[in-house]
Design a protein around this motif. Structure first.
Motif: not given
Length: 234
Positions: A123-141
């Protein structure tokens, strides 16, 4: 000690040659089948004069004894002596079932939880915009793995693992490097965001697309798996 059987021969080429010897139906066929094996038979101490078709059974038995038992006797005895010098052999003989998982490999049945545990999610660093997008996809996976197991069982899970690593099963020594999951933030194909997953099987890395709904994620994962022959990139 039980006599070795054809199924004990791990060498597929030799397995097929022994099988052909055992399936010979005439003496002439037996001579023709064993002729290319003379060098191997001589080195193995199995070279014998064939007088009748029935000799094929004795010959096959000799080959099996050499290949399965005598060929590995020396290394096996040294291994046994090493275990004995540390007292481990006595423990193994006293508690064989406790040591079986350590010394004997058995196929692993794939489950959604097992595949999830195989992959390290980067995952990208906590608080980054990338992290937010990634954390949405992890449950999808994880939902995708669970749905695959519920709907198609191990077959689809094997396809997912093969897409990401090139292997449809977990080997006895595991994976090296450890499988990982990354995310497709960069744009591909003329500036359009990638909707499909990409796998780099050389490093066992699966790159997941960033979708905002599970239906889109599932649809694109299914498309990728269904249109990739073997593994790699769609």
């Amino acid at each position: 000690m039980a006599k070795p059987v054809l199924e004990d021969v791990a060498d597929s080429d030799l397995h097929e040659k022994i099988k052909r010897v055992m399936e010979c139906e005439t003496f002439e066929d037996l001579l023709a089948t064993t002729a290319p094996l003379e060098e191997y038979l001589a080195n193995a101490g199995c070279l014998r004069q064939l007088r009748s078709l029935e000799d094929k059974y004795l010959l096959a038995e000799d080959i099996l004894m050499f290949q399965v038992i005598h060929r590995v006797r020396g290394p096996f005895e040294r291994f046994r002596d090493g275990l004995g010098s540390l007292g481990v052999l006595d423990k193994i003989q006293t508690h064989p079932e406790s040591f079986r998982p350590l010394l004997c490999w058995s196929p692993t049945t794939l489950t959604a939880d097992l595949i999830d545990s195989l992959f390290t999610i980067r995952l990208s660093p906590v608080g980054s915009n990338r992290r937010q997008a990634e954390e949405m996809v992890v449950p999808f996976w994880r939902d995708y793995l669970a749905d695959a197991e519920d709907q198609e069982g191990t077959q689809k899970l094997e396809t997912i693992l093969a897409f990401a690593t090139g292997a449809s099963a977990v080997s006895p020594i595991g994976f090296s490097p450890q499988p990982s999951i990354e995310f497709l933030h960069q744009e591909h194909d003329g500036g359009n965001p990638s909707k499909l997953p990409i796998a780099n099987t050389c490093i066992n890395c699966l790159k997941l697309p960033l979708h905002t709904s599970y239906d889109d994620f599932q649809e694109n994962m299914d498309f990728a798996l269904g249109n990739t022959h073997g593994f790699g990139i769609v």
